[in-house]
Structure formats: C-alpha cells, structure tokens
Design a protein around this motif. Structure first.
Motif, PDB file in Angstrom:
ATOM      1  N   SER A 187       0.850  -1.194   0.000  1.00 36.97           N
ATOM      2  CA  SER A 187       0.000   0.000   0.000  1.00 36.97           C
ATOM      3  C   SER A 187       0.881   1.238   0.000  1.00 36.97           C
ATOM      4  CB  SER A 187      -0.910   0.027   1.241  1.00 36.97           C
ATOM      5  OG  SER A 187      -1.790  -1.069   1.255  1.00 36.97           O
ATOM      6  N   ASP A 188       0.421   2.269  -0.698  1.00 36.12           N
ATOM      7  CA  ASP A 188       1.175   3.517  -0.701  1.00 36.12           C
ATOM      8  C   ASP A 188       0.745   4.384   0.483  1.00 36.12           C
ATOM      9  OD1 ASP A 188      -1.251   4.656  -1.371  1.00 36.12           O
ATOM     10  OD2 ASP A 188      -0.748   4.931  -3.484  1.00 36.12           O
ATOM     11  N   GLU A 190      -1.291   6.682   0.721  1.00 34.10           N
ATOM     12  CA  GLU A 190      -2.735   6.920   0.774  1.00 34.10           C
ATOM     13  C   GLU A 190      -3.509   5.631   1.020  1.00 34.10           C
ATOM     14  OE1 GLU A 190      -3.705   8.915  -2.827  1.00 34.10           O
ATOM     15  OE2 GLU A 190      -2.775  10.803  -2.225  1.00 34.10           O
ATOM     16  N   LEU A 191      -2.774   4.543   1.318  1.00 33.68           N
ATOM     17  CA  LEU A 191      -3.358   3.241   1.643  1.00 33.68           C
ATOM     18  C   LEU A 191      -4.087   2.618   0.465  1.00 33.68           C
ATOM     19  CD1 LEU A 191      -4.630   3.836   5.292  1.00 33.68           C
ATOM     20  CD2 LEU A 191      -2.422   2.975   4.523  1.00 33.68           C
ATOM     21  N   ASP A 192      -3.682   2.966  -0.757  1.00 32.94           N
ATOM     22  CA  ASP A 192      -4.209   2.286  -1.924  1.00 32.94           C
ATOM     23  C   ASP A 192      -3.491   0.949  -2.059  1.00 32.94           C
ATOM     24  OD1 ASP A 192      -5.968   4.300  -2.636  1.00 32.94           O
ATOM     25  OD2 ASP A 192      -4.433   5.408  -3.740  1.00 32.94           O
ATOM     26  N   ARG A 193      -4.229  -0.130  -1.966  1.00 33.54           N
ATOM     27  CA  ARG A 193      -3.651  -1.478  -1.982  1.00 33.54           C
ATOM     28  C   ARG A 193      -3.397  -1.930  -3.414  1.00 33.54           C
ATOM     29  NH1 ARG A 193      -3.934  -6.274   1.435  1.00 33.54           N
ATOM     30  NH2 ARG A 193      -4.013  -8.171   0.170  1.00 33.54           N
ATOM     31  N   VAL A 194      -2.203  -2.447  -3.658  1.00 33.37           N
ATOM     32  CA  VAL A 194      -1.826  -3.001  -4.960  1.00 33.37           C
ATOM     33  C   VAL A 194      -1.351  -4.426  -4.730  1.00 33.37           C
ATOM     34  CG1 VAL A 194      -0.338  -2.801  -6.968  1.00 33.37           C
ATOM     35  CG2 VAL A 194      -1.171  -0.735  -5.825  1.00 33.37           C
ATOM     36  N   GLU A 195      -1.928  -5.371  -5.438  1.00 28.49           N
ATOM     37  CA  GLU A 195      -1.573  -6.769  -5.260  1.00 28.49           C
ATOM     38  C   GLU A 195      -0.708  -7.258  -6.416  1.00 28.49           C
ATOM     39  OE1 GLU A 195      -5.172  -8.942  -4.611  1.00 28.49           O
ATOM     40  OE2 GLU A 195      -5.526  -8.035  -2.654  1.00 28.49           O
TER      41      GLU A 195
END
Length: 218
Positions: A187-188, A190-195
């Motif tokens: 997660s970056d 901004e807590l955007d999750r990338v899998e």
C-alpha cells in the motif's frame, strides 16, 4: 550456545551489580495465545488466511487430485509449474500441462506459467502464515514468487501450529525460508492497496485432512 545467547550473557554479567529501577527486566513470552484444541487451531488458521485474502479450500487426501484439478480449471490454467518432489498423485486429474522446474528457467519463462502448486513446511494459525523452506515438494523460492497464481497444500493437522515460536521450532534457519501471509500486496501512503507487486496476486490454500468428514469449501 548461539551468538544471541552469548551476547545476552555478556549484558547480564555487565548489569549484575545494578539494582533498583535500573536493573534489567527479565521478559517471558507466551508460546501461544489461548488454549485451543487441534480443531480450533485449524479453524483459526483458515480464518486468518481468509482475512489476508487467501482463498481457502478443504478436502480429504483422497479428494485432493479432484480438488486441485477443479481449482486449476476454474482459474483457466493451461500450464502448472511442478516442484521436483511434489507427490505425482496430486495432479493426476489436472488438465493443465505440467511444467517441471528447471535451473535454467528465466524469469520471463516463469512469468508465462499460469499456476504453481506446492506443499509447505509449516502453517501458523495465529498469524495466518504459510512457510516454505525450499524442500523438494516446495521447490525453489522463485517458482512461488514469479507466477501469478500459487496453490499451496497444507496437511492438517500435522503441518499446523498455533504460534510463531512453535513454527520456528520446526524450521531449519539455514534453509531458504519464505513466509507468506496472503497474496503479495503493498500500500502507498494513501493506503491504496496493490496486489502482485512481489509475488502472486492470488494465493489459494488447500487444507487436506484424512478424516472422511472433511468438507470441500471453495
């Protein structure tokens, strides 16, 4: 005596004459949190695996080939990477082409593989963690990090422990250990999750028991 024990021994000797508030604090750690039965430990593992977005299946040993075949078919996998020591009976019903791991396989070749099936060394219930140690039925670390889909088979209850300390007791620290808690993700700020950043986007775990009453949950 390990290096850790030698260092801690020197610290204790250096502080042996210290008293009062400055005295060293002896810490003891719980080996596990709570008193669970074997069944409760397995249920906790399944719950925490799912919480980490792994897909959990259950089956008996006899049903494992059909379960794996169904999972690969549902994924649409045309190729499946097979560690050298994987039990050949596990994939007898699979329709995907089985690709043997080779030392000369390039990252690009591995990236074109649809799925990989492995066993595991141990599964830790309290943290929902699967540990691989590079044994023949698990293969080299890279085969579970490059392909986008990893199916891991856990033998229940033999390979399931409650806590990290119990798991460490079963592992050889000189082996190439891979600790897996759910599919690869980050997660970056901004807590955007990338899998799928540093491993497979999809992790499926099969809990295999010998009991005839075990159910298959997909």
């Amino acid at each position: 005596m390990s290096s850790r024990e030698r260092i801690l021994g020197r610290v204790r000797r250096a502080l042996s004459d210290v008293s009062g508030e400055d005295a060293p604090i002896e810490r003891t750690y719980l080996r596990e949190h709570g008193d669970r039965t074997v069944e409760e430990t397995v249920e906790l593992l399944a719950e925490n695996l799912a919480d980490y977005r792994a897909i959990v299946h259950r089956c008996t040993t006899a049903d494992l080939p059909a379960t794996l075949a169904g999972m690969l078919a549902a994924r649409g996998a045309k190729t499946v990477l097979v560690p050298p020591g994987l039990d050949p009976s596990w994939l007898t019903e699979a329709g995907a082409d089985q690709v043997r791991d080779r030392a000369g396989s390039t990252p690009h070749e591995l990236d074109r593989i649809d799925s990989v099936v492995t066993a595991c060394a141990v599964a830790i219930a309290e943290t929902g963690t699967i540990v691989l140690d590079g044994s023949p039925d698990q293969g080299r670390r890279r085969i579970t990090l490059v392909p986008d889909h990893h199916i891991c088979v856990v033998r229940v209850p033999d390979q399931v422990v409650s806590s990290v300390p119990q798991g460490l007791e079963r592992l050889d620290p000189v082996r190439p250990l891979t600790w897996i808690s759910g599919p690869s993700a980050t997660s970056d700020i901004e807590l955007d999750r990338v899998e799928g950043v540093h491993g497979p986007r999809t992790l499926e775990v099969v809990l295999v028991a010998d009991q005839a009453s075990a159910e298959v949950n997909s």
